[in-house]
Design an enzyme around this catalytic site. Structure first.
Site, PDB file in Angstrom:
ATOM      1  N   TYR A 290      12.052   6.035  15.306  1.00 47.29           N
ATOM      2  CA  TYR A 290      11.766   6.045  13.888  1.00 47.29           C
ATOM      3  C   TYR A 290      12.949   6.920  13.347  1.00 47.29           C
ATOM      4  CZ  TYR A 290       9.933   7.168   9.278  1.00 47.29           C
ATOM      5  OH  TYR A 290       9.464   7.112   7.919  1.00 47.29           O
TER       6      TYR A 290
ATOM      7  N   SER B 146      14.096   9.142   5.112  1.00 49.92           N
ATOM      8  CA  SER B 146      13.331  10.371   5.643  1.00 49.92           C
ATOM      9  C   SER B 146      13.968  11.551   5.815  1.00 49.92           C
ATOM     10  CB  SER B 146      12.370   9.803   6.729  1.00 49.92           C
ATOM     11  OG  SER B 146      11.601  10.808   7.243  1.00 49.92           O
TER      12      SER B 146
ATOM     13  N   SER C 235       0.875  -1.177   0.217  1.00 53.21           N
ATOM     14  CA  SER C 235       0.194   0.096  -0.054  1.00 53.21           C
ATOM     15  C   SER C 235       0.889   1.239  -0.032  1.00 53.21           C
ATOM     16  CB  SER C 235      -0.960  -0.003   1.159  1.00 53.21           C
ATOM     17  OG  SER C 235      -0.107   0.051   2.577  1.00 53.21           O
ATOM     18  N   GLY C 236       0.385   2.470  -0.071  1.00 56.14           N
ATOM     19  CA  GLY C 236       0.910   3.790  -0.006  1.00 56.14           C
ATOM     20  C   GLY C 236       2.275   3.683  -0.797  1.00 56.14           C
TER      21      GLY C 236
ATOM     22  N   GLY D 195       4.655   2.038  -1.766  1.00 56.46           N
ATOM     23  CA  GLY D 195       4.945   0.852  -2.402  1.00 56.46           C
ATOM     24  C   GLY D 195       4.058   0.341  -3.558  1.00 56.46           C
TER      25      GLY D 195
END
Length: 316
Positions: free
Chosen positions: A182, A160, A1-2, A4
């Site tokens: 994260y 990120s 999802s997203g 990917g």
């Protein structure tokens, strides 16, 4: 999802005869995606391997399956990642909205988010194992499919802008004692990419990192209640006129991931973080050095030995 899923669609638009292998935890969801991709690109070959990168035994099984099914891999997109139970600092958010740091705050989420981490069955921190270590084991296992002298292969990591050097420590690579696992994990994979280039370029394997930008996905939607997103989206939309990192959609977020698909990996700078942008062209240089990257890589090798030994003891 997203990201990917958007990446798969865009790669097939670039080359409709690709063989894509979807590495997913949930097989039923992967089957649905496979069916949809083949419906729009019937000449493609789309296969599935089930893998949970937060479980070393699952990674080893998946790697073994891939080595039986495939002779080589040309690209591996390392996109799986988690940010468990992110907590938003509302005071920092609203004070930042009226400060000169508002663009930086939204671009990096610095100071806005903390997460609750936990320990996996392998005895590792969940964010570290999912975002970094599981991928590392997968790469180690798939080296025979990736390292070829005739044509280079490429690892492409989803990193990120939230990857902060200040949140990472070689003395605590799993971020057991910190509040921003994260951010630490993303900086760790930035380091790992640098080290992999030093250790594998001579064998035809290259590594790059990408920041897809600020966008709304299943992961980011959980950070705020829906009404907050409704209030913030106009502000984020306005910020796009001042910073190209606000990609907003997974489709735009894959821009750099698709761009790397067309590049000669040996021509790329291993210290560059390639930034998906919505306006103009942007690239973000990582605050890294090769010595720290190599030390981190050696730490991972030692941890790998320990985890494999533990699994062997359990099996016996």
């Amino acid at each position: 999802s997203g990201v990917g899923l958007a990446l798969c669609k865009r790669l097939l638009e670039e080359d409709h005869e690709l063989h894509l292998c979807l590495a997913c935890r949930n097989r039923s969801k992967a089957e649905a995606v496979r069916t949809a991709l083949l419906a729009s690109h019937p000449l493609a070959e789309v296969s599935i391997v089930q893998v949970d990168v937060s479980d070393v035994r699952s990674v080893l099984r998946a790697a073994g399956e891939l080595k039986q099914r495939l002779q080589r891999l040309d690209y591996v997109y390392l996109n799986a990642g988690i940010m468990p139970n992110p907590q938003l600092n509302l005071r920092a958010l609203f004070s930042g909205l009226f400060s000169r740091n508002v663009i930086h705050m939204f671009s990096t989420a610095e100071g806005l988010l903390t997460q609750e981490d936990k320990v996996t069955a392998d005895g590792l921190q969940e964010v570290f194992e999912t975002n970094v270590f599981g991928h590392f084991i997968l790469i180690q296992e798939l080296a025979p499919l990736l390292c070829h002298s005739d044509r280079p292969s490429q690892l492409i990591w989803t990193s990120s802008r939230n990857a902060r050097k200040s949140n990472f420590s070689l003395e605590d690579i799993q971020h057991r004692r910190g509040l921003e696992p994260y951010s630490s994990s993303k900086y760790a994979l930035d380091l790992l990419s640098v080290a992999l280039n030093r250790n594998f370029n001579s064998q035809g394997l290259y590594s790059s990192v990408v920041c897809p930008g600020t966008m709304v996905t299943n992961m980011t939607c959980r950070i705020l209640p829906p009404f907050m997103w409704t209030l913030l989206m106009p502000i984020i939309g306005l910020l796009r006129f001042f910073a190209n990192a606000f990609t907003m959609t997974p489709y735009n977020g894959t821009e750099a991931l698709v761009w790397l698909f067309h590049q000669k990996p040996e021509s790329l700078n291993p210290l560059t973080k390639y930034l998906s942008a919505t306006t103009g062209f942007g690239s973000n240089y990582m605050d890294l050095d090769e010595d720290t990257a190599e030390k981190f890589y050696q730490n991972l090798l030692e941890l790998e030995k320990h985890v494999r030994a533990t699994i062997q003891q359990r099996n016996h």
